[in-house]
Design a protein around this motif. Structure first.
Motif, mmCIF file in Angstrom:
data_model
loop_
_atom_site.group_PDB
_atom_site.id
_atom_site.type_symbol
_atom_site.label_atom_id
_atom_site.label_comp_id
_atom_site.label_asym_id
_atom_site.label_seq_id
_atom_site.Cartn_x
_atom_site.Cartn_y
_atom_site.Cartn_z
ATOM 1 N N VAL A 62 0.854 -1.186 0.000
ATOM 2 C CA VAL A 62 0.000 0.000 0.000
ATOM 3 C C VAL A 62 0.888 1.234 0.000
ATOM 4 N N ASP A 63 0.792 2.025 -1.045
ATOM 5 C CA ASP A 63 1.531 3.281 -1.109
ATOM 6 C C ASP A 63 0.947 4.255 -0.081
ATOM 7 N N PRO A 64 1.786 5.021 0.621
ATOM 8 C CA PRO A 64 1.259 5.992 1.591
ATOM 9 C C PRO A 64 0.248 6.959 0.993
ATOM 10 N N ASP A 65 0.425 7.313 -0.291
ATOM 11 C CA ASP A 65 -0.525 8.217 -0.938
ATOM 12 C C ASP A 65 -1.901 7.562 -1.093
ATOM 13 N N VAL A 66 -1.919 6.242 -1.343
ATOM 14 C CA VAL A 66 -3.195 5.533 -1.464
ATOM 15 C C VAL A 66 -3.884 5.471 -0.103
ATOM 16 N N ALA A 67 -3.118 5.219 0.953
ATOM 17 C CA ALA A 67 -3.687 5.234 2.293
ATOM 18 C C ALA A 67 -4.237 6.623 2.625
ATOM 19 N N GLY A 68 -3.501 7.647 2.223
ATOM 20 C CA GLY A 68 -3.985 9.000 2.441
ATOM 21 C C GLY A 68 -5.252 9.298 1.666
ATOM 22 N N TYR A 69 -5.371 8.701 0.475
ATOM 23 C CA TYR A 69 -6.584 8.872 -0.337
ATOM 24 C C TYR A 69 -7.794 8.272 0.373
ATOM 25 N N CYS A 70 -7.612 7.105 0.996
ATOM 26 C CA CYS A 70 -8.696 6.486 1.769
ATOM 27 C C CYS A 70 -9.128 7.405 2.915
ATOM 28 N N VAL A 71 -8.146 8.004 3.587
ATOM 29 C CA VAL A 71 -8.452 8.928 4.682
ATOM 30 C C VAL A 71 -9.177 10.160 4.145
ATOM 31 N N ASP A 72 -8.731 10.690 3.015
ATOM 32 C CA ASP A 72 -9.359 11.877 2.438
ATOM 33 C C ASP A 72 -10.833 11.620 2.120
ATOM 34 N N LEU A 73 -11.138 10.435 1.596
ATOM 35 C CA LEU A 73 -12.528 10.107 1.280
ATOM 36 C C LEU A 73 -13.372 10.027 2.550
ATOM 37 N N ALA A 74 -12.824 9.402 3.594
ATOM 38 C CA ALA A 74 -13.561 9.304 4.851
ATOM 39 C C ALA A 74 -13.789 10.684 5.461
ATOM 40 N N VAL A 75 -12.759 11.523 5.452
ATOM 41 C CA VAL A 75 -12.886 12.876 6.005
ATOM 42 C C VAL A 75 -13.903 13.683 5.202
ATOM 43 N N ALA A 76 -13.908 13.502 3.892
ATOM 44 C CA ALA A 76 -14.851 14.238 3.046
ATOM 45 C C ALA A 76 -16.298 13.896 3.388
ATOM 46 N N THR A 77 -16.564 12.651 3.793
ATOM 47 C CA THR A 77 -17.930 12.301 4.193
ATOM 48 C C THR A 77 -18.306 13.002 5.493
ATOM 49 N N ARG A 78 -17.333 13.206 6.371
ATOM 50 C CA ARG A 78 -17.628 13.878 7.644
ATOM 51 C C ARG A 78 -17.920 15.353 7.440
ATOM 52 N N ASN A 79 -17.335 15.950 6.414
ATOM 53 C CA ASN A 79 -17.519 17.382 6.157
ATOM 54 C C ASN A 79 -18.628 17.676 5.160
ATOM 55 N N HIS A 80 -19.292 16.650 4.656
ATOM 56 C CA HIS A 80 -20.333 16.851 3.655
ATOM 57 C C HIS A 80 -21.555 17.512 4.296
ATOM 58 N N PRO A 81 -22.155 18.511 3.646
ATOM 59 C CA PRO A 81 -23.286 19.222 4.265
ATOM 60 C C PRO A 81 -24.524 18.362 4.486
ATOM 61 N N SER A 82 -24.652 17.256 3.767
ATOM 62 C CA SER A 82 -25.826 16.399 3.915
ATOM 63 C C SER A 82 -25.630 15.305 4.958
ATOM 64 N N VAL A 83 -24.434 15.228 5.539
ATOM 65 C CA VAL A 83 -24.098 14.130 6.441
ATOM 66 C C VAL A 83 -23.991 14.637 7.878
ATOM 67 N N GLN A 84 -24.703 13.967 8.773
ATOM 68 C CA GLN A 84 -24.623 14.299 10.191
ATOM 69 C C GLN A 84 -23.471 13.558 10.864
ATOM 70 N N VAL A 85 -23.335 12.274 10.540
ATOM 71 C CA VAL A 85 -22.235 11.458 11.067
ATOM 72 C C VAL A 85 -21.550 10.788 9.883
ATOM 73 N N GLY A 86 -20.263 11.073 9.690
ATOM 74 C CA GLY A 86 -19.526 10.509 8.569
ATOM 75 C C GLY A 86 -18.844 9.208 8.908
ATOM 76 N N ALA A 87 -18.057 8.715 7.970
ATOM 77 C CA ALA A 87 -17.353 7.446 8.147
ATOM 78 C C ALA A 87 -16.273 7.587 9.217
ATOM 79 N N SER A 88 -16.169 6.593 10.068
ATOM 80 C CA SER A 88 -15.173 6.584 11.140
ATOM 81 C C SER A 88 -13.856 6.019 10.619
ATOM 82 N N PRO A 89 -12.795 6.060 11.449
ATOM 83 C CA PRO A 89 -11.545 5.407 11.032
ATOM 84 C C PRO A 89 -11.719 3.932 10.700
ATOM 85 N N ARG A 90 -12.703 3.276 11.305
ATOM 86 C CA ARG A 90 -12.976 1.894 10.914
ATOM 87 C C ARG A 90 -13.407 1.829 9.456
#
Length: 300
Positions: free
Chosen positions: A197-225
């Motif tokens: 797993v390239d560190p950039d790919v792992a970071g991409y997974c984190v970016d997607l999860a964080v983006a769900t937490r900041n989405h205006p339609s989402v009250q609770v986003g994806a956790s680190p799990r």
């Protein structure tokens, strides 16, 4: 069902559990039984009903007159692949007994813990269109499923093929010959753990999860799990594709089945009919991917 079955297989090889959620009659149960047969795993089916008790899943102590004592009789959960059919029909107390087995690989009966066989995986089905006599899975339990998959209706040619297959079979049951066995499944899981797993790919997974937490339609986003599950399924997809490294395309393909069921929408978004899968697809479309991640980054 090729795409759904491949994602389900990837989740099982990644060490996760699978939830098929779709309308009745689309072959969800058959898909689970076919996976178990092809993987050569011991398989048991549990038909969930409103009167199902935790002991009906875990087992219970039964009095043995010969030994003049109580002896533990294992329940259907003591298997390698458990199909929990219509899991949303069973009450929350029984659902929680299944939750312990899924999360910890063990069950507790009268204060005693009993480990489950390895590998142990749960494939559950749920009917989203019928609500009478059902108990919606809470977010905490939905989060225990690595992927949630929808089968969808087949097109005309596919449905015709289904009918002709039934005619050629001359019987209702469809039998799938084993391709591997339990030991080989464990070896495949070890191969998934060896995927680079390239560190950039792992970071991409984190970016997607964080983006769900900041989405205006989402009250609770994806956790680190959720981000971890996204990476695990992506690694398994890489193995199924014959690669020793994860590509951003693997992450994009796994994003909706891994993340959508972990989101809780705001009241306004729910009232507007916004779907969590739609939110995840939007997040994938707007989140920049890693600059470079490919075969050149794979370790020998």
């Amino acid at each position: 069902m090729d795409d759904a079955l491949e994602l389900a297989l990837a989740a099982l090889l990644a060490g996760g559990h699978v939830l098929f959620e779709d309308v009745p009659g689309l072959g969800k149960t058959l898909a689970a039984r076919s996976l178990a047969g092809a993987l050569g795993l011991e398989f048991r089916r549990l038909q969930c009903t409103p009167d199902l008790l935790p002991a009906d899943i875990t087992g219970s102590f039964v009095y043995d007159p010969a030994a003049r004592g109580f002896e533990f009789q294992p329940g259907p959960v003591f298997t390698s692949l458990l199909l929990a059919d219509e899991v949303n029909r069973t009450p929350p107390k029984t659902q929680s007994a299944l939750l312990e087995a899924m999360a910890e690989g063990q069950v507790t009966v009268e204060g005693r813990s009993y480990p489950l066989p390895q590998p142990f995986r749960v494939v559950a089905t749920s009917n989203p269109v019928e609500h009478e006599g059902t108990y919606a899975l809470p977010e905490a339990q939905l989060d225990r499923f690595m992927v949630r998959l929808a089968v969808g209706y087949p097109d005309r040619a596919q449905e015709q093929r289904i009918l002709l297959n039934r005619v050629e079979r001359r019987q209702e049951a469809a039998h799938v010959e084993p391709v591997v066995d339990g030991e080989r499944v464990l070896a495949l899981q070890a191969a998934v753990e060896a995927v680079h797993v390239d560190p950039d790919v792992a970071g991409y997974c984190v970016d997607l999860a964080v983006a769900t937490r900041n989405h205006p339609s989402v009250q609770v986003g994806a956790s680190p799990r959720g981000s971890q599950a996204l990476l695990l399924v992506s690694r398994a997809l890489a193995v199924l594709a014959g690669r020793a490294f994860v590509q951003p395309e693997d992450v994009k393909r796994a994003a909706v089945p891994v993340l959508a069921h972990r989101l809780v929408l705001t009241t306004d978004a729910w009232a507007a009919g916004i779907d969590t899968a739609e939110v995840v697809r939007g997040v994938v479309a707007t989140t920049p991917g890693p600059a470079t991640a490919g075969a050149a980054d794979a370790r020998p």
